[in-house]
Design a protein around this motif. Structure first.
Motif, PDB file in Angstrom:
ATOM      1  N   TRP A   1      36.231  41.952  46.484  1.00 24.05           N
ATOM      2  CA  TRP A   1      37.078  41.858  45.282  1.00 24.05           C
ATOM      3  C   TRP A   1      37.933  43.114  45.115  1.00 24.05           C
ATOM      4  N   TYR A   2      37.308  44.262  45.187  1.00 23.82           N
ATOM      5  CA  TYR A   2      38.048  45.513  45.000  1.00 23.82           C
ATOM      6  C   TYR A   2      39.067  45.743  46.121  1.00 23.82           C
ATOM      7  N   PHE A   3      38.799  45.214  47.315  1.00 28.27           N
ATOM      8  CA  PHE A   3      39.720  45.413  48.430  1.00 28.27           C
ATOM      9  C   PHE A   3      40.939  44.508  48.322  1.00 28.27           C
TER      10      PHE A   3
ATOM     11  N   PRO B   1      44.102  43.916  44.415  1.00 22.81           N
ATOM     12  CA  PRO B   1      45.470  44.438  44.217  1.00 22.81           C
ATOM     13  C   PRO B   1      46.515  43.622  44.966  1.00 22.81           C
ATOM     14  N   LYS B   2      46.162  43.067  46.101  1.00 23.51           N
ATOM     15  CA  LYS B   2      47.106  42.234  46.848  1.00 23.51           C
ATOM     16  C   LYS B   2      47.276  40.868  46.196  1.00 23.51           C
ATOM     17  N   ILE B   3      46.204  40.320  45.662  1.00 25.08           N
ATOM     18  CA  ILE B   3      46.269  38.977  45.084  1.00 25.08           C
ATOM     19  C   ILE B   3      47.011  38.984  43.754  1.00 25.08           C
ATOM     20  N   LEU B   4      46.687  39.942  42.884  1.00 26.22           N
ATOM     21  CA  LEU B   4      47.300  39.982  41.556  1.00 26.22           C
ATOM     22  C   LEU B   4      48.569  40.818  41.499  1.00 26.22           C
ATOM     23  N   GLY B   5      48.724  41.745  42.446  1.00 22.39           N
ATOM     24  CA  GLY B   5      49.860  42.653  42.373  1.00 22.39           C
ATOM     25  C   GLY B   5      49.688  43.745  41.343  1.00 22.39           C
TER      26      GLY B   5
ATOM     27  N   GLU C   1      51.674  48.309  38.822  1.00 18.42           N
ATOM     28  CA  GLU C   1      52.060  47.462  39.941  1.00 18.42           C
ATOM     29  C   GLU C   1      51.511  48.037  41.252  1.00 18.42           C
ATOM     30  N   SER C   2      51.003  47.144  42.071  1.00 21.09           N
ATOM     31  CA  SER C   2      50.429  47.566  43.347  1.00 21.09           C
ATOM     32  C   SER C   2      51.495  47.571  44.439  1.00 21.09           C
ATOM     33  N   SER C   3      51.345  48.456  45.385  1.00 18.76           N
ATOM     34  CA  SER C   3      52.278  48.533  46.503  1.00 18.76           C
ATOM     35  C   SER C   3      51.937  47.470  47.548  1.00 18.76           C
TER      36      SER C   3
ATOM     37  N   PRO D   1      52.012  40.354  44.397  1.00 20.75           N
ATOM     38  CA  PRO D   1      51.375  39.345  45.258  1.00 20.75           C
ATOM     39  C   PRO D   1      52.386  38.725  46.224  1.00 20.75           C
ATOM     40  N   PRO D   2      51.917  38.177  47.338  1.00 23.05           N
ATOM     41  CA  PRO D   2      52.850  37.570  48.299  1.00 23.05           C
ATOM     42  C   PRO D   2      53.533  36.339  47.696  1.00 23.05           C
ATOM     43  N   ARG D   3      54.792  36.166  48.026  1.00 24.83           N
ATOM     44  CA  ARG D   3      55.538  34.996  47.547  1.00 24.83           C
ATOM     45  C   ARG D   3      55.172  33.765  48.366  1.00 24.83           C
TER      46      ARG D   3
END
Length: 244
Positions: free
Chosen positions: A11-13, A16-20, A99-101, A133-135
């Protein structure tokens, strides 16, 4: 216990990518240590209860087992507190998270810096090259992913630095200095001294002692082998003889 920690680490890994949105790393560490203490306080005393004879999955138990069960109860309360900390981290992340990078876990190598790394986009896999998050439908066509082409700039830069370091070491002054040191070491007196030491080491008595030592070790190994072999085979042979 292991599965829960694996789920939290995933989850912690990936969150940030999933939610942005990024979360507080310091509170994440607090959550880990509080949960670690709570889980161990909960389950570690159960080992002692099992050694004392308490069965598993019972609703009631004698008073002799009350002490360790009380410690387990305190541990479960600590685990509940850790769960509330996790929920608070999630709430803060969803409401006021930054916002996550693209790649929040990116760390530049020792021979590069963060700007060079971001410019090269040397990511380990495709998802870290996308926005967070990815489009949907991020790629128009099937992307080309190759470790060779990804790390070529870093390898070239590293090889240049290694070449420079080698060139700085093997200068004319250093080569002359090393040759002088070797010439001072490999004198006739030192060579004669080393040869005498080798002759004194490999005398006839020392060779006999080494050979006898090797034979003693060989017989000792054979003795241990036969003892272990018969120790395992004799009960089996007796059982076969008894059954027949």
């Amino acid at each position: 216990m292991g599965a829960v920690f694996a789920l939290y680490s995933a989850w912690y890994f990936w969150i940030p990518k999933i939610l942005g949105l990024d979360y507080s790393r310091s509170w994440g560490k607090v959550h880990f240590w509080v949960l670690f203490v709570g889980v161990n306080l909960t389950f570690f005393p159960q080992h002692f209860l099992g050694l004392q004879g308490m069965p598993r999955r019972v609703s009631d138990y004698p008073d002799a087992f009350a002490g360790w069960n009380l410690i387990s109860s305190y541990g479960s309360l600590v685990s509940v507190i850790a769960t509330f900390i996790f929920l608070d981290i999630l709430y803060i992340q969803l409401t006021t998270g930054k916002e996550s990078s693209r790649y929040p876990w990116l760390t530049p190598q020792f021979y590069s810096d963060i700007y060079r790394t971001l410019l090269d986009r040397a990511y380990g896999s495709l998802e870290w090259g996308l926005s967070s998050p990815p489009r949907p439908h991020s790629f128009v066509s099937l992307p080309l992913q190759s470790i060779h082409f990804t790390y070529v700039p870093h390898l070239l830069l590293k090889s240049k630095i290694i070449y420079r370091n080698i060139a700085d070491i093997f200068t004319k002054k250093n080569i002359k200095l090393i040759s002088r040191i070797i010439a001072d070491i490999l004198t006739k007196e030192n060579i004669i001294l080393v040869s005498k030491m080798i002759r004194n080491m490999f005398t006839l008595n020392n060779i006999k002692l080494i050979i006898s030592k090797m034979w003693m070790d060989k017989w000792l190994i054979l003795l241990i082998f036969w003892i272990t072999y018969f120790h395992r085979c004799i009960p089996y042979m007796l059982a076969v003889k008894h059954n027949s």
